[in-house]
Enzyme design. Sequence first.
Site, PDB file in Angstrom:
ATOM      1  N   LYS A  84       0.862  -1.183   0.000  1.00  0.00           N
ATOM      2  CA  LYS A  84       0.000   0.000   0.000  1.00  0.00           C
ATOM      3  C   LYS A  84       0.895   1.228   0.000  1.00  0.00           C
ATOM      4  O   LYS A  84       1.894   1.276   0.712  1.00  0.00           O
ATOM      5  CB  LYS A  84      -0.923   0.001   1.223  1.00  0.00           C
ATOM      6  CG  LYS A  84      -1.927   1.147   1.205  1.00  0.00           C
ATOM      7  CD  LYS A  84      -3.025   0.965   2.232  1.00  0.00           C
ATOM      8  CE  LYS A  84      -2.557   1.263   3.627  1.00  0.00           C
ATOM      9  NZ  LYS A  84      -3.656   1.423   4.591  1.00  0.00           N
ATOM     10  N   ARG A 102      -9.697   0.291   7.362  1.00  0.00           N
ATOM     11  CA  ARG A 102      -8.716  -0.539   8.067  1.00  0.00           C
ATOM     12  C   ARG A 102      -8.294   0.096   9.380  1.00  0.00           C
ATOM     13  O   ARG A 102      -8.219  -0.555  10.411  1.00  0.00           O
ATOM     14  CB  ARG A 102      -7.487  -0.783   7.171  1.00  0.00           C
ATOM     15  CG  ARG A 102      -6.671  -1.947   7.673  1.00  0.00           C
ATOM     16  CD  ARG A 102      -5.246  -1.666   8.114  1.00  0.00           C
ATOM     17  NE  ARG A 102      -4.880  -0.419   8.649  1.00  0.00           N
ATOM     18  CZ  ARG A 102      -4.482  -0.227   9.918  1.00  0.00           C
ATOM     19  NH1 ARG A 102      -4.487  -1.211  10.782  1.00  0.00           N
ATOM     20  NH2 ARG A 102      -4.088   0.953  10.324  1.00  0.00           N
ATOM     21  N   GLN A 122     -11.908   9.894   8.770  1.00  0.00           N
ATOM     22  CA  GLN A 122     -11.472   8.871   9.715  1.00  0.00           C
ATOM     23  C   GLN A 122     -12.424   8.787  10.909  1.00  0.00           C
ATOM     24  O   GLN A 122     -12.721   7.700  11.392  1.00  0.00           O
ATOM     25  CB  GLN A 122     -10.046   9.129  10.187  1.00  0.00           C
ATOM     26  CG  GLN A 122      -9.471   8.001  11.010  1.00  0.00           C
ATOM     27  CD  GLN A 122      -9.475   6.685  10.256  1.00  0.00           C
ATOM     28  OE1 GLN A 122      -8.876   6.547   9.205  1.00  0.00           O
ATOM     29  NE2 GLN A 122     -10.166   5.700  10.793  1.00  0.00           N
TER      30      GLN A 122
END
Length: 196
Positions: free
Chosen positions: A63, A106, A134
């Site tokens: 990533k 995640r 977030q």
Amino acid sequence: MRYYPDPAQSPDLKVINNAIEEAFAEHGRGNVQMPPKSYIFFDRGDFRTMPAYIPSLNIAGVKVVNVHPGNREHGLPAVMALLIIIDPETGFPSAILNATELTDLRTAAAGAVAAKYLSPKKSVVMGVIGSGNQAKAQIAATAAELDIEEIRIWSRDKKNAEKLCEFYSEYEWYHIQNRRNRLKMNFYKLDEMYLC
């Protein structure tokens, strides 16, 4: 190879939380190859690469995530990500994913899994510092693990905080006012606390 522009569309958060929990368990057992993040710094931000391989799940990838706090001025997210899934047998890149929302999911799942095991009770008052993407993801992931009675939020951006409260209107909210960027919150009355 396929490009998936929006892999986070309508996710089952409990499934995501369980997948992250299993990845953590595999890491704890020593069954994951995951070197430390590698950073490249720019004047206005950075990007980091995060490779990993989980043999028991037969998955590998890398990533790439950027963090550019001033991106809002350009109509872009402060954090963006790209994920390349690699076939462990051949090294063939089997998928390239826009991982911006997946990164939010995640990160939120990691907090939710921790809360699941560390919270002394199932019904909580949740504290959130921040009101961006977030924070939104963290509330949703935590709600998949615990019953949220109330959410207390502090944000530098009052409009963003109000949008977040509207989005999760089913919860009781307490917005802590931003007094010259000083945070005044009684942390002892919170069951769960997240910095987003």
